[in-house]
Structures are given as C-alpha cells and as structure tokens.
Design a protein around this motif. Sequence first.
Motif, short mmCIF file in Angstrom:
data_model
loop_
_atom_site.label_atom_id
_atom_site.label_comp_id
_atom_site.label_asym_id
_atom_site.label_seq_id
_atom_site.Cartn_x
_atom_site.Cartn_y
_atom_site.Cartn_z
N PRO A 71 -3.88 1.02 -4.91
CA PRO A 71 -4.13 -0.42 -5.05
C PRO A 71 -3.65 -0.94 -6.40
CG PRO A 71 -6.08 0.72 -4.20
CD PRO A 71 -5.11 1.78 -4.63
N SER A 72 -2.98 -2.09 -6.39
CA SER A 72 -2.50 -2.70 -7.63
C SER A 72 -2.36 -4.19 -7.37
CB SER A 72 -1.16 -2.10 -8.04
OG SER A 72 -0.65 -2.73 -9.19
N ARG A 73 -3.33 -4.97 -7.81
CA ARG A 73 -3.39 -6.39 -7.51
C ARG A 73 -2.24 -7.17 -8.13
NH1 ARG A 73 -6.31 -7.67 -3.14
NH2 ARG A 73 -8.28 -6.53 -3.11
N ASP A 74 -1.68 -8.09 -7.33
CA ASP A 74 -0.64 -9.00 -7.80
C ASP A 74 0.52 -8.26 -8.44
OD1 ASP A 74 -2.19 -11.21 -7.00
OD2 ASP A 74 -3.35 -11.07 -8.85
N HIS A 75 0.85 -7.10 -7.87
CA HIS A 75 1.95 -6.30 -8.39
C HIS A 75 3.26 -6.74 -7.73
CE1 HIS A 75 3.78 -2.79 -10.22
NE2 HIS A 75 4.32 -2.49 -9.05
N THR A 76 4.37 -6.62 -8.44
CA THR A 76 5.67 -6.92 -7.87
C THR A 76 5.94 -6.01 -6.68
OG1 THR A 76 6.49 -7.52 -10.06
CG2 THR A 76 8.15 -7.07 -8.35
N PRO A 77 6.38 -6.54 -5.55
CA PRO A 77 6.64 -5.70 -4.38
C PRO A 77 7.49 -4.47 -4.73
CG PRO A 77 6.86 -8.00 -3.79
CD PRO A 77 6.65 -7.96 -5.29
N SER A 78 7.12 -3.33 -4.17
CA SER A 78 7.74 -2.06 -4.55
C SER A 78 9.17 -1.95 -4.05
CB SER A 78 6.91 -0.90 -3.98
OG SER A 78 7.56 0.32 -4.24
N THR A 79 10.12 -1.97 -4.98
CA THR A 79 11.51 -1.75 -4.61
C THR A 79 11.77 -0.28 -4.32
OG1 THR A 79 12.11 -1.52 -6.95
CG2 THR A 79 12.30 -3.71 -5.97
N VAL A 80 10.96 0.61 -4.89
CA VAL A 80 11.12 2.04 -4.62
C VAL A 80 10.90 2.34 -3.15
CG1 VAL A 80 10.13 4.33 -5.04
CG2 VAL A 80 10.51 2.78 -6.95
N LEU A 81 9.81 1.82 -2.59
CA LEU A 81 9.51 2.10 -1.19
C LEU A 81 10.54 1.45 -0.27
CD1 LEU A 81 7.52 3.59 0.58
CD2 LEU A 81 6.16 1.51 0.75
N ARG A 82 11.01 0.26 -0.65
CA ARG A 82 12.03 -0.41 0.16
C ARG A 82 13.32 0.41 0.16
NH1 ARG A 82 12.62 -4.81 -2.60
NH2 ARG A 82 10.88 -5.89 -1.60
N SER A 83 13.74 0.87 -1.00
CA SER A 83 14.96 1.67 -1.10
C SER A 83 14.82 2.98 -0.33
CB SER A 83 15.29 1.96 -2.57
OG SER A 83 15.50 0.77 -3.28
N GLY A 198 2.71 -6.87 -2.64
CA GLY A 198 2.24 -7.10 -3.99
C GLY A 198 0.86 -6.55 -4.28
N ARG A 199 0.30 -5.78 -3.36
CA ARG A 199 -1.06 -5.26 -3.54
C ARG A 199 -1.10 -3.76 -3.78
NH1 ARG A 199 -4.90 -9.06 -1.95
NH2 ARG A 199 -3.91 -11.10 -2.08
N PHE A 200 0.07 -3.12 -3.91
CA PHE A 200 0.07 -1.68 -4.12
C PHE A 200 1.21 -1.28 -5.04
CE2 PHE A 200 3.25 -2.06 -0.85
CZ PHE A 200 4.12 -1.01 -1.07
N ALA A 201 1.08 -0.09 -5.60
CA ALA A 201 2.15 0.53 -6.39
C ALA A 201 2.20 2.01 -6.02
CB ALA A 201 1.89 0.37 -7.88
N LEU A 202 3.35 2.64 -6.27
CA LEU A 202 3.49 4.07 -6.01
C LEU A 202 3.36 4.83 -7.32
CD1 LEU A 202 6.55 4.11 -3.56
CD2 LEU A 202 4.12 3.91 -3.01
N ASP A 203 2.82 6.03 -7.25
CA ASP A 203 2.67 6.82 -8.48
C ASP A 203 3.85 7.75 -8.72
OD1 ASP A 203 2.31 8.82 -6.60
OD2 ASP A 203 0.28 9.37 -7.24
N VAL A 204 4.94 7.55 -7.96
CA VAL A 204 6.17 8.33 -8.14
C VAL A 204 7.37 7.40 -8.01
CG1 VAL A 204 5.31 10.58 -7.38
CG2 VAL A 204 6.13 8.93 -5.69
N GLY A 205 8.51 7.83 -8.56
CA GLY A 205 9.75 7.10 -8.41
C GLY A 205 10.49 7.52 -7.16
N PHE A 206 11.71 6.95 -6.97
CA PHE A 206 12.47 7.19 -5.74
C PHE A 206 12.79 8.67 -5.54
CE2 PHE A 206 16.50 7.76 -3.55
CZ PHE A 206 16.31 7.03 -2.38
#
Length: 418
Positions: A71-83, A198-206
């Motif tokens: 969970p990460s409130r008002d976070h920028t949408p994850s480009t890592v997960l999209r990629s 915008g409500r989550f973040a990943l704890d790893v990179g691509f």
Amino acid sequence: MTSTDGAGSALRWILLSTAVAGILGYVIQVAASRLLDGSSYVSFSVMWSTVYLCVAAMSGVQQEVARAARPSRDHTPSTVLRSFTLSAIAVVIIVALGVAAWLAATTLPLPFVGLGAVLSIAFVGYLVNAVLSGVLYGLRLWRGVALITALDAVLRIILLAAAFASGAHPLWLGLGIAFPFGLSFALAWTVLRPGVVGRFALDVGFAKLSRNVLSTVGAAACSGVMISGLPLLIGATSAKVPASAVGALLMAINLTRAPIVVPVVAMQSYLISAVFRDRDSVSTRRLFGLLGVAIAIMAALSAMAYFVGPWLIELISAGSFEIDPPVIAIVVFSAGLVALMCVTGPALVARRGHVANVLGWGVAAALTVACLLLPVDFTTRVLTALTVPAIGGLAAHVIALLGRGRNAPSHSSGALPV
C-alpha cells in the motif's frame, strides 16, 4: 469493493469464490463429456488441459506481484509493473504460438492460426488477470480478488454453455475457454481501478521483479508436474500396465488430491500477502510443532482412507476399479505432503527465498520423473513417485526456512516507491 477486510472475512471471500470456480469447472467437464462428440471432446480436453497447465505455471506471476505490491497512498502509478506486464505479454504470445505449432503438428487437427489465436488470447488474458490479482492480494483487497475469480468462472460457463448448445466448432470451444480470462479482467477493472491506481508501490525494480517472477513461475511449473501433470506422467510411463490397475490408482489420486491439495494451491497468494509477509521468522520449535500437527492430521486422514477408500473407489467406479487399503492410505498421505509444500513455498517467497522455493519444487519434480522410471512393479513405482519426491522437496523447503530464520533480519512493512 476497495475496502480491506479482516483475516476471517478474507478467508470467507477467497474460499467462497474458489469454491464457486471449482464447482463450475466440474460442471463444465461433466457437460463436455455428455454433450460433445468424440473428436470435439478430445479437442476440447486437450485445449483445456493445455491452457490450465500453462495457467498453473503463470500463477507464479500472481505470487510474486502479491509479495512485492505494498500500500502507498497517492503514489505515482507504477511504471515498473506496466513495463513488466508489456514485456511478459510479448513472451507469453511467443510461448502460445510455439505451443500451438506443436499441438497442430502432433495432436489437434486444427489450423495453426486459429489455435495460436485461442492460446494467445488465453495466455495474455490470464497474465493481466494474474498481475491485477497479485496487486489486489498485496493491497489485501479480498473482495476484489473474489470478484475476479468468480467473474472468470461464471463467464466461462456462460460462453461454453452457448457453444455446447449450438454444436460449435472446436476452435469456438477454445475461445469459450480463453475469452473469460481477459473479459473478467476488463469488467473487474472498471470497478476496481479507483482503489488500485496510485495506491500501491513495488518493493523491487524491473530487473529484480523479472528474476523473481522467473523463479516463482519455475516453481509453479514444477508443482504442476506433481499435481495436474501427474496423471499424464503416470499414463506415459505405464503403457504396458493393465488399464484397470492404472485407472484405479489415477482415480484414487484425482479423488484425494482435489480436496486436499487444490484448496491450498488456490490460497498461496493469500498465504504470501496475509500470513507470511512482514512477519518475524518462525522459530525452529514452532516450525516443527506446526509440521507435527499437520502430519498428525495427515495420518488421521490416511487411516480413514484405509478403511473407507477402497469401498468408495468401488462405489464411484460402479465396480470397475479396486484398490488395496494400504495403497489408498499412502496416496492420501502423499497428497498431504504436497499440500505442505504449497505452504512452505509461499513462506519462502514471502521472505524472498525465491531460489530455495524453486529449488525445492525442482528437486521434487525431477525426483517424480525419476521414480516413475524405476525398474520395479507399477504400484511400487507410483507410490514411490508420490511420496519420496514430496519428502525431498519438503525437506529442502524446511531447511531453507530454518536457515532464513537464523539469518534474515526483520522486514519492514513499508513499500519502496519504484
């Protein structure tokens, strides 16, 4: 639909949706056997098995995303997960076309283009579904997980009922299997999007996410060899064994592994996100205590199978198959061992023990194939393949868990904004 629930409510939602999906899946199988002619049924069965064997492997995507999403409130949408998702789509399309070419050349009298389209739609649809479900597990939005699971099953039975009733061509039957994955994603996304973007973040990179997914997919594929792929392996290595002997053991395996193993398999992402993630490591005493309780329950179920199993097999098969009491008792106990691996594996993934997880499953899968090739009688060979590999894989997992318990620092529950 975007609110989280407590652990008890979470279990109810997930188990209910899993039960609905399982029941509707059984209904489809029964209907197909009764409503399709011989050639159509064979084509349908092969496509169903192919799709769900590959789906079993891709469930590893959901497991890793469930572990990584925080969970990460008002976070920028994850480009890592999209990629990652776009890259994975390209990979699964290539895999789908390769599998389609092989099936068209060896097994199914269907055109490569049509078969490739069916498998590509199925694999891409499940992939995006798995990514979204993984995020929902990570955010602990259990009702969203239940919605996707139930939608997929309900849409599939509706489409296939129409295809069965109209006597559709096998390729249309294949589309009935394939379309619900992506369609359930699209419908669920319209409801769930505000609570996810915008409500989550990943704890790893691509790069790390990709490596972790490769390991979880590898582990899921190996577990598929020991679960859904086991009847195929037994049949392939028992061509000279009387059909009655093979049929009795396969029936015992299918009847016992479905209620014991399948629910635990369905709960793996829940175990990762809600039970094991961000928890202190389990002490040696507690781990062996839990294993002891599980083995005691397995022994009790095996004893029950010893007395009731042979009668049940004979009743269900209308006297076509018979099985000895010790044999079905061992089959039940081995199912419990595999179920335990489906718990220790998520425990390792939650603690980032991806290599140990895939190693345990890899050892078990390799031993399964090796045991089925032993130069001994059929029953001994199969019972060895059911028990020894699971013991070896479980031992590898437990040793790794104990090692991580001694060495791993405590984990923070916060997400890294990537």
